[in-house]
Design a protein around this motif. Structure first.
Motif, PDB file in Angstrom:
ATOM      1  N   MET A 114       0.845  -1.193   0.020  1.00 30.11           N
ATOM      2  CA  MET A 114       0.030   0.035  -0.187  1.00 30.11           C
ATOM      3  C   MET A 114       0.845   1.216  -0.136  1.00 30.11           C
ATOM      4  N   LEU A 115       1.876   1.241   0.809  1.00 31.48           N
ATOM      5  CA  LEU A 115       2.700   2.488   0.705  1.00 31.48           C
ATOM      6  C   LEU A 115       3.758   2.772  -0.362  1.00 31.48           C
ATOM      7  N   CYS A 122       4.974   5.354   8.787  1.00 34.14           N
ATOM      8  CA  CYS A 122       4.140   4.271   9.066  1.00 34.14           C
ATOM      9  C   CYS A 122       4.583   2.846   8.948  1.00 34.14           C
ATOM     10  N   ALA A 165      -0.724   6.389   8.270  1.00 37.36           N
ATOM     11  CA  ALA A 165      -1.437   6.037   6.971  1.00 37.36           C
ATOM     12  C   ALA A 165      -2.446   6.688   6.413  1.00 37.36           C
ATOM     13  N   THR A 166      -3.243   7.345   7.362  1.00 39.00           N
ATOM     14  CA  THR A 166      -4.304   8.303   6.883  1.00 39.00           C
ATOM     15  C   THR A 166      -3.517   9.601   6.270  1.00 39.00           C
ATOM     16  N   ALA A 169       4.583   8.014   5.099  1.00 42.72           N
ATOM     17  CA  ALA A 169       4.594   6.662   4.441  1.00 42.72           C
ATOM     18  C   ALA A 169       5.626   5.662   5.232  1.00 42.72           C
ATOM     19  N   TYR A 183      -0.468   9.915   5.105  1.00 44.63           N
ATOM     20  CA  TYR A 183       0.126   9.510   3.790  1.00 44.63           C
ATOM     21  C   TYR A 183      -0.701   9.824   2.625  1.00 44.63           C
ATOM     22  N   VAL A 184      -2.030   9.021   2.981  1.00 48.93           N
ATOM     23  CA  VAL A 184      -2.825   9.174   1.715  1.00 48.93           C
ATOM     24  C   VAL A 184      -3.372  10.537   1.333  1.00 48.93           C
ATOM     25  N   LEU A 190      -0.931  12.782  -0.424  1.00 49.79           N
ATOM     26  CA  LEU A 190      -0.904  12.244  -1.764  1.00 49.79           C
ATOM     27  C   LEU A 190      -1.980  12.764  -2.652  1.00 49.79           C
ATOM     28  N   ARG A 191      -3.175  12.471  -2.146  1.00 55.23           N
ATOM     29  CA  ARG A 191      -4.394  13.299  -2.747  1.00 55.23           C
ATOM     30  C   ARG A 191      -4.222  14.609  -2.976  1.00 55.23           C
ATOM     31  N   ALA A 241       3.992  13.380   2.407  1.00 52.93           N
ATOM     32  CA  ALA A 241       3.370  12.131   1.981  1.00 52.93           C
ATOM     33  C   ALA A 241       4.371  11.073   2.121  1.00 52.93           C
TER      34      ALA A 241
END
Length: 193
Positions: free
Chosen positions: A1-2, A121, A148-149, A118, A151-152, A155-156, A114
């Protein structure tokens, strides 16, 4: 995922276990710097209202994490040590050239953030799975989910504000660069180093 290209050597956990107090101090400052990054993004890019809203929440959360780590330090009969350079972040910041448009500067800062989240995490996952001290392992499991949230989210936002295709190429290149950095790190009592 990362998407990290080079995982942390699991032996890093052995270094951590022998230096828990040093790691906790380093971790506390990482949380403080994450809060500072969120505040800096608000100051630098106030016109991005949705980013500002998220960064307000993030700065609060990161300072709450700082307090949690600081409380652990106090509970262990220690005091917060002095901050030191984060070699990982210093190396990472050399990747993108300085300057460029405001949008470019923003996407670069979001991509750095991000990646730092990551890697944090990934490191927290290792600690949650391998630390012998179960209360510390549980503590790092909770923080792993939070990282993790983050990082997402970063990136978003990078993909939202930058050209998606260009951002994705930069992200992959940054991941490659970070893997090279990691070949020389993971040997000290620090969260990233």
């Amino acid at each position: 995922m990362l998407g990290l290209k080079l995982p942390t050597d699991p032996r890093w956990v052995n270094i951590v276990e022998k230096n828990i107090d040093e790691i906790l101090t380093d971790h506390a400052y990482c949380e403080q710097k994450a809060a500072s990054t969120a505040i800096s993004l608000i100051i630098s890019f106030p016109e991005y209202t949705d980013l500002v809203e998220e960064m307000i929440a993030l700065s609060r959360e990161e300072m709450a994490h700082f307090k949690m780590v600081h409380d652990l330090i106090i509970a262990r009969g220690q005091t917060l040590g002095r901050d030191r350079k984060d070699e990982y972040v210093l190396q990472l910041l050399k990747f993108f050239p300085k300057g460029g448009s405001r949008t470019t500067q923003l996407t670069h800062r979001l991509l750095y953030a991000a990646l730092i989240e990551a890697r944090s995490c990934e490191r927290f996952r290792l600690l949650s799975e391998q630390l012998k001290d179960k209360s510390l392992a549980d503590f790092y499991h909770k923080l792993m989910v939070s990282e993790a949230t983050h990082y997402v989210m970063f990136l978003r936002f990078a993909r939202k504000y930058g050209n998606r295709e260009e951002v994705d190429i930069k992200w992959q290149n940054l991941l490659d660069y970070e893997a090279e950095i990691m070949k020389n790190l993971g040997k000290t009592e620090s969260i990233h180093g």
